[in-house]
Design an enzyme around this catalytic site. Sequence first.
Site, PDB file in Angstrom:
ATOM      1  N   GLY A 266       0.817  -1.208   0.000  1.00 50.96           N
ATOM      2  CA  GLY A 266       0.000   0.000   0.000  1.00 50.96           C
ATOM      3  C   GLY A 266       0.852   1.260   0.000  1.00 50.96           C
TER       4      GLY A 266
ATOM      5  N   ASN B  61      -7.672   4.335   9.362  1.00 46.45           N
ATOM      6  CA  ASN B  61      -7.213   3.070   9.932  1.00 46.45           C
ATOM      7  C   ASN B  61      -7.404   3.001  11.441  1.00 46.45           C
ATOM      8  OD1 ASN B  61      -5.203   5.139   9.341  1.00 46.45           O
ATOM      9  ND2 ASN B  61      -3.769   3.877  10.475  1.00 46.45           N
TER      10      ASN B  61
ATOM     11  N   GLN C 113      -7.843   0.606   3.939  1.00 42.62           N
ATOM     12  CA  GLN C 113      -8.744   0.072   4.965  1.00 42.62           C
ATOM     13  C   GLN C 113     -10.160  -0.131   4.433  1.00 42.62           C
ATOM     14  OE1 GLN C 113      -7.741  -1.145   7.678  1.00 42.62           O
ATOM     15  NE2 GLN C 113      -5.725  -0.212   7.927  1.00 42.62           N
TER      16      GLN C 113
ATOM     17  N   SER D 283      -4.033  -2.570  -0.380  1.00 40.20           N
ATOM     18  CA  SER D 283      -2.947  -3.395   0.129  1.00 40.20           C
ATOM     19  C   SER D 283      -3.458  -4.814   0.332  1.00 40.20           C
ATOM     20  CB  SER D 283      -2.474  -2.804   1.457  1.00 40.20           C
ATOM     21  OG  SER D 283      -1.670  -3.736   2.125  1.00 40.20           O
TER      22      SER D 283
ATOM     23  N   THR E 148      10.095  -7.315 -12.319  1.00 36.55           N
ATOM     24  CA  THR E 148       9.409  -8.570 -12.649  1.00 36.55           C
ATOM     25  C   THR E 148       8.220  -8.773 -11.717  1.00 36.55           C
ATOM     26  OG1 THR E 148      11.431  -9.524 -13.491  1.00 36.55           O
ATOM     27  CG2 THR E 148       9.722 -11.076 -12.807  1.00 36.55           C
TER      28      THR E 148
ATOM     29  N   CYS F  73       2.946   5.328  23.944  1.00 39.91           N
ATOM     30  CA  CYS F  73       3.958   4.374  24.356  1.00 39.91           C
ATOM     31  C   CYS F  73       4.066   3.169  23.453  1.00 39.91           C
ATOM     32  CB  CYS F  73       3.676   3.903  25.772  1.00 39.91           C
ATOM     33  SG  CYS F  73       3.963   5.204  26.950  1.00 39.91           S
TER      34      CYS F  73
END
Lengths: 280, 393
Positions: free
Chosen positions: B71, B150, B178, B198, B236, B324
């Site tokens: 994506g 998302n 999404q 994606s 490719t 965090c």
Amino acid sequence: MWDYTEKVKDHFLNPRNVGEVENPDGVGEVGSLACGDALRLSFKLDEKKRIEDVKFKTFGCASAIASSSALTEMIKGKTLEEALKVSNRDIAEYLGGLPEEKMHCSVMGREALEAAIANYRGQEVTKEDFEIICKCFGVTDKEIERAIRENDLTTVEQVTYYTKAGGGCGQCHPKIEAIIEKVRKEMEKEAPPPKAEKRKLTNIQKIKLIEETLGREIIPALKADGGDLDLIDVEGNKVLVALRGKCSFCPSSEFTLKQYVETKLREFVSDDIEVEEVRP
Amino acid sequence: MKTVYVDNNATTKVAPEVLEIMLPYFSELYGNPSSMHFFGGQVQKKVNEARERTADFLGAEPSEVVFTSCGTESDNAAILGTLDSYPEKRHLITTRVEHPAVGNVCTYLGRKGYRVTELSVDREGRLDLDELRESITDQTTMVTVMYANNETGVIFPIEEIGEIVKAKGIPFHTDAVQAAGKIPLNMKKSAIDMLSISGHKLHAPKGIGVLYIRKGTKFSPFLIGGHQEKGRRGGTENVPYIIGLGKACELAKKNLDQENTQVKALTDYLEAKLLEKIPNTLVNGDRKNRLPNTVSVSFEYVEGESILLLLSDLGICASSGSACTSGSLEPSHVLRAMGVPFTAAHGSIRFSLSIYNTKEEMDYIIEHLPPIIQRLRDISPFWKDYLRAQGKK
């Protein structure tokens, strides 16, 4: 996922000493909701002025909770003077290490302890006494300087990991850089880099070390220029060598011997080494 | 320990049908689709079939489908490939809540001298289309707006935006990573010029993406190389993954109804029960315009990483917009753009479901999450303060 040690996980899943001490002798509080972590530490002293009971409440991530829990275990039974010797590094070490990005959790523990002791002693320290460098997280120059000193920090990124300063908008990065430069200069002055202690060597050890140093530090460099060197003998501090290859007829061989070979041997073997060339 | 996987906006399980169809192309059928011999030719047929399946899923022509590596590549190619085609124009419009695959490209272009307008969102994560209308100038090169967010699942009115942009004759790209598989897509009746998807978000493996480019859209290749993908993307073809993605698109089309009925019912059930059982819980984002599989909830006065690790200890896999968890120090840019208060932003948890989730799994979460939040609130210094303040009122 963070790579937390088993000890961090244990102190997070089974935190010790959670709560607030009733009728505490000292209470310290650092951090805030906005910052994403906060710690409130309260303690009570016994008759011998030792920390009899200590409890914490923490808002934050797993390493913040584990650091708080570890701190309470570490200082229980200590006098305040002893407790103040606990550094953020000690907290991290007690936990078997923290990811570097999380070191600020250990710093928060130490700061809460100091705040609680200052509270007990009636010396409230306010941030207004210092310049706030990072406005996003309210970190002062004093806090940054201290983290640099105690943890031997060299980059802005590290300062952010340890203090959070600079982790928001990033506008204070030049100021942090200036503080790092200032503090590092001061640190160099205070403690000139100690000269590597050179052991007293036996003759065999000395010859071995000379051979090793020649092989590792000197001969590869000479070979790169098409030269070479053989160790002929060692007499006391005199090292006798024979130059080979291009070195044997190089006009600057004298310079090579004195400036390069001798310098290296003095650095790695002994300060009083003298190198002499043996001609065939 | 059982695993309850509710982090499908991060990545999804590869569907067994997808894996199965891919396997021969790792072993006996290894030909290069560009080769002249039968051995490559038989592979090319399968790549063409996958392209048709992908086009069918998007309501597009097979020639409008460009396979990419992910994506992020699709987004980069769409933006940089368009800007390259209009070197005289230096203005870009996007939003404040894009995925970094778009957001950081725009930041990069800002540093390179482009003017970048980031449209703001309101407290519910919605755009103000008047702001978009006012932002467009004759210098505007392109507009790129994500289809659905998302983190919150909030769906933007992409067709309406597309019409506004199209009326000005400006290329319009949307990151639909999404949205694909959850919202019906039909490029034949759309104002979208370019669209990114994606593979690994719709039960294909990681390492494959698509950029849809409407016929007639100006585009310069991002990966310059061979003639593959009609000269729009050198390299490719990643044959097994393309074939797997084709199958995943076929399944996604078939499962679209199930996503919007069964999965939506589970998401709504989970949300309702958590709100009922846990006080001081907020839902982030517009609940009326939301992906059927996503719910972002914030638990006040606790921190997201701690919640995630305690959930993880019980086999429950979710994600958080807390600072965090990412290594950054500030909560997610999406929640900040929405103005979610700090009391809640740090304690946000996102559950994103798939057709593989069950009601039993939701009940397992509903049973275990309330005590986790209570336990962390008992440790948090702010919870008792809050209760005390409530008591005084």
